[in-house]
Design a protein around this motif. Sequence first.
Motif, PDB file in Angstrom:
ATOM      1  N   LYS A   1     -23.491 -58.331  75.314  1.00  0.00           N
ATOM      2  CA  LYS A   1     -23.538 -57.544  74.065  1.00  0.00           C
ATOM      3  C   LYS A   1     -23.909 -56.089  74.339  1.00  0.00           C
ATOM      4  O   LYS A   1     -23.540 -55.187  73.599  1.00  0.00           O
ATOM      5  CB  LYS A   1     -24.583 -58.144  73.120  1.00  0.00           C
ATOM      6  N   ASP A   2     -24.702 -55.856  75.395  1.00  0.00           N
ATOM      7  CA  ASP A   2     -25.177 -54.494  75.689  1.00  0.00           C
ATOM      8  C   ASP A   2     -24.306 -53.774  76.717  1.00  0.00           C
ATOM      9  O   ASP A   2     -24.631 -52.667  77.142  1.00  0.00           O
ATOM     10  CB  ASP A   2     -26.614 -54.549  76.241  1.00  0.00           C
ATOM     11  N   ALA A   3     -23.208 -54.433  77.116  1.00  0.00           N
ATOM     12  CA  ALA A   3     -22.443 -53.933  78.269  1.00  0.00           C
ATOM     13  C   ALA A   3     -21.957 -52.495  78.093  1.00  0.00           C
ATOM     14  O   ALA A   3     -22.014 -51.694  79.034  1.00  0.00           O
ATOM     15  CB  ALA A   3     -21.266 -54.851  78.561  1.00  0.00           C
ATOM     16  N   THR A   4     -21.509 -52.150  76.879  1.00  0.00           N
ATOM     17  CA  THR A   4     -20.926 -50.810  76.676  1.00  0.00           C
ATOM     18  C   THR A   4     -21.912 -49.704  77.016  1.00  0.00           C
ATOM     19  O   THR A   4     -21.541 -48.698  77.612  1.00  0.00           O
ATOM     20  CB  THR A   4     -20.513 -50.627  75.200  1.00  0.00           C
ATOM     21  N   GLN A   5     -23.169 -49.894  76.596  1.00  0.00           N
ATOM     22  CA  GLN A   5     -24.121 -48.792  76.811  1.00  0.00           C
ATOM     23  C   GLN A   5     -24.899 -48.908  78.126  1.00  0.00           C
ATOM     24  O   GLN A   5     -25.665 -48.016  78.467  1.00  0.00           O
ATOM     25  CB  GLN A   5     -25.088 -48.665  75.617  1.00  0.00           C
ATOM     26  N   THR A   6     -24.731 -50.015  78.843  1.00  0.00           N
ATOM     27  CA  THR A   6     -25.490 -50.176  80.098  1.00  0.00           C
ATOM     28  C   THR A   6     -24.670 -49.592  81.246  1.00  0.00           C
ATOM     29  O   THR A   6     -23.819 -50.260  81.825  1.00  0.00           O
ATOM     30  CB  THR A   6     -25.802 -51.664  80.362  1.00  0.00           C
ATOM     31  N   VAL A   7     -24.922 -48.318  81.532  1.00  0.00           N
ATOM     32  CA  VAL A   7     -24.056 -47.605  82.469  1.00  0.00           C
ATOM     33  C   VAL A   7     -24.868 -47.013  83.623  1.00  0.00           C
ATOM     34  O   VAL A   7     -25.856 -46.309  83.399  1.00  0.00           O
ATOM     35  CB  VAL A   7     -23.320 -46.444  81.753  1.00  0.00           C
ATOM     36  N   GLN A   8     -24.416 -47.281  84.827  1.00  0.00           N
ATOM     37  CA  GLN A   8     -25.077 -46.663  85.982  1.00  0.00           C
ATOM     38  C   GLN A   8     -24.505 -45.264  86.179  1.00  0.00           C
ATOM     39  O   GLN A   8     -23.285 -45.103  86.322  1.00  0.00           O
ATOM     40  CB  GLN A   8     -24.840 -47.520  87.239  1.00  0.00           C
ATOM     41  N   ALA A   9     -25.368 -44.257  86.179  1.00  0.00           N
ATOM     42  CA  ALA A   9     -24.899 -42.885  86.415  1.00  0.00           C
ATOM     43  C   ALA A   9     -24.368 -42.782  87.847  1.00  0.00           C
ATOM     44  O   ALA A   9     -24.860 -43.471  88.746  1.00  0.00           O
ATOM     45  CB  ALA A   9     -26.058 -41.905  86.217  1.00  0.00           C
ATOM     46  N   SER A  10     -23.385 -41.889  88.043  1.00  0.00           N
ATOM     47  CA  SER A  10     -22.788 -41.799  89.382  1.00  0.00           C
ATOM     48  C   SER A  10     -23.816 -41.315  90.414  1.00  0.00           C
ATOM     49  O   SER A  10     -23.713 -41.612  91.598  1.00  0.00           O
ATOM     50  CB  SER A  10     -21.578 -40.866  89.345  1.00  0.00           C
ATOM     51  N   ASP A  11     -24.842 -40.577  89.950  1.00  0.00           N
ATOM     52  CA  ASP A  11     -25.861 -40.089  90.890  1.00  0.00           C
ATOM     53  C   ASP A  11     -27.157 -40.908  90.840  1.00  0.00           C
ATOM     54  O   ASP A  11     -28.208 -40.443  91.264  1.00  0.00           O
ATOM     55  CB  ASP A  11     -26.155 -38.602  90.625  1.00  0.00           C
ATOM     56  N   ALA A  12     -27.067 -42.139  90.300  1.00  0.00           N
ATOM     57  CA  ALA A  12     -28.272 -42.993  90.258  1.00  0.00           C
ATOM     58  C   ALA A  12     -28.429 -43.753  91.565  1.00  0.00           C
ATOM     59  O   ALA A  12     -27.447 -44.072  92.236  1.00  0.00           O
ATOM     60  CB  ALA A  12     -28.164 -43.980  89.100  1.00  0.00           C
ATOM     61  N   VAL A  13     -29.686 -44.037  91.919  1.00  0.00           N
ATOM     62  CA  VAL A  13     -29.968 -44.870  93.091  1.00  0.00           C
ATOM     63  C   VAL A  13     -30.042 -46.318  92.604  1.00  0.00           C
ATOM     64  O   VAL A  13     -30.826 -46.643  91.716  1.00  0.00           O
ATOM     65  CB  VAL A  13     -31.326 -44.472  93.728  1.00  0.00           C
ATOM     66  N   LEU A  14     -29.197 -47.164  93.189  1.00  0.00           N
ATOM     67  CA  LEU A  14     -29.162 -48.573  92.783  1.00  0.00           C
ATOM     68  C   LEU A  14     -30.216 -49.339  93.582  1.00  0.00           C
ATOM     69  O   LEU A  14     -30.256 -49.269  94.812  1.00  0.00           O
ATOM     70  CB  LEU A  14     -27.771 -49.140  93.075  1.00  0.00           C
ATOM     71  N   ILE A  15     -31.089 -50.066  92.854  1.00  0.00           N
ATOM     72  CA  ILE A  15     -32.079 -50.893  93.554  1.00  0.00           C
ATOM     73  C   ILE A  15     -31.947 -52.332  93.057  1.00  0.00           C
ATOM     74  O   ILE A  15     -32.114 -52.598  91.859  1.00  0.00           O
ATOM     75  CB  ILE A  15     -33.522 -50.386  93.317  1.00  0.00           C
ATOM     76  N   ASP A  16     -31.626 -53.239  93.960  1.00  0.00           N
ATOM     77  CA  ASP A  16     -31.562 -54.663  93.623  1.00  0.00           C
ATOM     78  C   ASP A  16     -32.938 -55.256  93.915  1.00  0.00           C
ATOM     79  O   ASP A  16     -33.381 -55.268  95.060  1.00  0.00           O
ATOM     80  CB  ASP A  16     -30.482 -55.344  94.470  1.00  0.00           C
ATOM     81  N   THR A  17     -33.611 -55.726  92.853  1.00  0.00           N
ATOM     82  CA  THR A  17     -35.007 -56.156  93.014  1.00  0.00           C
ATOM     83  C   THR A  17     -35.144 -57.668  93.222  1.00  0.00           C
ATOM     84  O   THR A  17     -36.256 -58.182  93.222  1.00  0.00           O
ATOM     85  CB  THR A  17     -35.860 -55.747  91.789  1.00  0.00           C
ATOM     86  N   THR A  18     -33.989 -58.359  93.376  1.00  0.00           N
ATOM     87  CA  THR A  18     -34.055 -59.829  93.468  1.00  0.00           C
ATOM     88  C   THR A  18     -35.067 -60.278  94.526  1.00  0.00           C
ATOM     89  O   THR A  18     -35.828 -61.218  94.301  1.00  0.00           O
ATOM     90  CB  THR A  18     -32.659 -60.415  93.789  1.00  0.00           C
ATOM     91  N   PHE A  19     -35.058 -59.600  95.673  1.00  0.00           N
ATOM     92  CA  PHE A  19     -35.955 -60.025  96.760  1.00  0.00           C
ATOM     93  C   PHE A  19     -37.071 -59.006  97.023  1.00  0.00           C
ATOM     94  O   PHE A  19     -37.672 -59.000  98.085  1.00  0.00           O
ATOM     95  CB  PHE A  19     -35.140 -60.267  98.050  1.00  0.00           C
ATOM     96  N   LEU A  20     -37.332 -58.144  96.041  1.00  0.00           N
ATOM     97  CA  LEU A  20     -38.413 -57.166  96.214  1.00  0.00           C
ATOM     98  C   LEU A  20     -39.609 -57.562  95.364  1.00  0.00           C
ATOM     99  O   LEU A  20     -39.442 -58.126  94.284  1.00  0.00           O
ATOM    100  CB  LEU A  20     -37.959 -55.775  95.732  1.00  0.00           C
ATOM    101  N   THR A  21     -40.814 -57.238  95.833  1.00  0.00           N
ATOM    102  CA  THR A  21     -41.965 -57.394  94.946  1.00  0.00           C
ATOM    103  C   THR A  21     -41.996 -56.159  94.048  1.00  0.00           C
ATOM    104  O   THR A  21     -41.395 -55.126  94.372  1.00  0.00           O
ATOM    105  CB  THR A  21     -43.297 -57.449  95.730  1.00  0.00           C
ATOM    106  N   GLN A  22     -42.729 -56.277  92.951  1.00  0.00           N
ATOM    107  CA  GLN A  22     -42.791 -55.141  92.039  1.00  0.00           C
ATOM    108  C   GLN A  22     -43.444 -53.941  92.740  1.00  0.00           C
ATOM    109  O   GLN A  22     -43.038 -52.796  92.542  1.00  0.00           O
ATOM    110  CB  GLN A  22     -43.547 -55.509  90.779  1.00  0.00           C
ATOM    111  N   GLU A  23     -44.425 -54.241  93.568  1.00  0.00           N
ATOM    112  CA  GLU A  23     -45.096 -53.173  94.303  1.00  0.00           C
ATOM    113  C   GLU A  23     -44.099 -52.412  95.190  1.00  0.00           C
ATOM    114  O   GLU A  23     -44.116 -51.182  95.229  1.00  0.00           O
ATOM    115  CB  GLU A  23     -46.181 -53.805  95.169  1.00  0.00           C
ATOM    116  N   ASP A  24     -43.217 -53.172  95.871  1.00  0.00           N
ATOM    117  CA  ASP A  24     -42.217 -52.532  96.743  1.00  0.00           C
ATOM    118  C   ASP A  24     -41.313 -51.603  95.942  1.00  0.00           C
ATOM    119  O   ASP A  24     -41.023 -50.481  96.366  1.00  0.00           O
ATOM    120  CB  ASP A  24     -41.307 -53.585  97.408  1.00  0.00           C
TER     121      ASP A  24
END
Length: 223
Positions: free
Chosen positions: A180-203
């Motif tokens: 439902k939120d797909a239209t407005q959920t946009v990664q900016a071309s200059d954004a840093v992508l971080i996949d947190t699946t295997f990261l702790t919140q502290e990391d």
Amino acid sequence: MVIAIDGPAASGKSSTAQWVARRLGFFHVDSGSLYRALTAAQLAADPAAENWTEDSVLARAEKVAFVPAERTFVPLLEGAAADDILRGTQVTQHVSKVAVMPRARSWVNEQVRAAATTRNVVVDGRDMGTAVFPNAELKIFLIADPWERARRRLIQRLGRQPNDTEIAGETELIVKRDAKDATQTVQASDAVLIDTTFLTQEDQVERIVALAKAASPKASRRP
Ligand code: CDP
């Protein structure tokens, strides 16, 4: 300075943004909390939800104030904090309906921009690095596997480890809300992508704080 953190539902944006803001001495601005506040005000006026229109939703904006508290902006509903209602299932189920209304989006964007005029901020949402702050000094896009997002959201809500049946149910709700939120959920071309699946919140917080310090000296100067 503006640090924009965007990403899909329950990707950890708000808690990460709050923590980063605390580390840098910035203010945290949660744009989703404003969509939730508008939705809660409209639910109180018309719980049936079938006949909501942009006009009826926007009429509730006067019931919502967005005020600075301790390093974070808090939405007040008729003058009172209402976090439990805003995070509750009723609001979560209906919020995407409000979020697709262009005038609701303009109203939220105005509140968020006003909050950022006099302070250094960490803002989080879906479109902070694109529609709202295209010139933000640092943009982060947080993602995580849906099952892991569901597990984290349930731990937050229940205060215990959820079982697989509970996680499966929550995963389904999260995937639906993503759609439902797909239209407005946009990664900016200059954004840093971080996949947190295997990261702790502290990391993830440490990584963003380091990026912020590299992006601007303002992030190295605690007030
Ligand atoms: O649960 P989660 O932390 O992912 O959501 P939230 O950040 O509290 O946002 C609640 C809802 O507001 C989302 O499901 C979107 O419909 C909407 N939203 C939006 O459209 N744009 C934003 N910048 C922030 C939130």
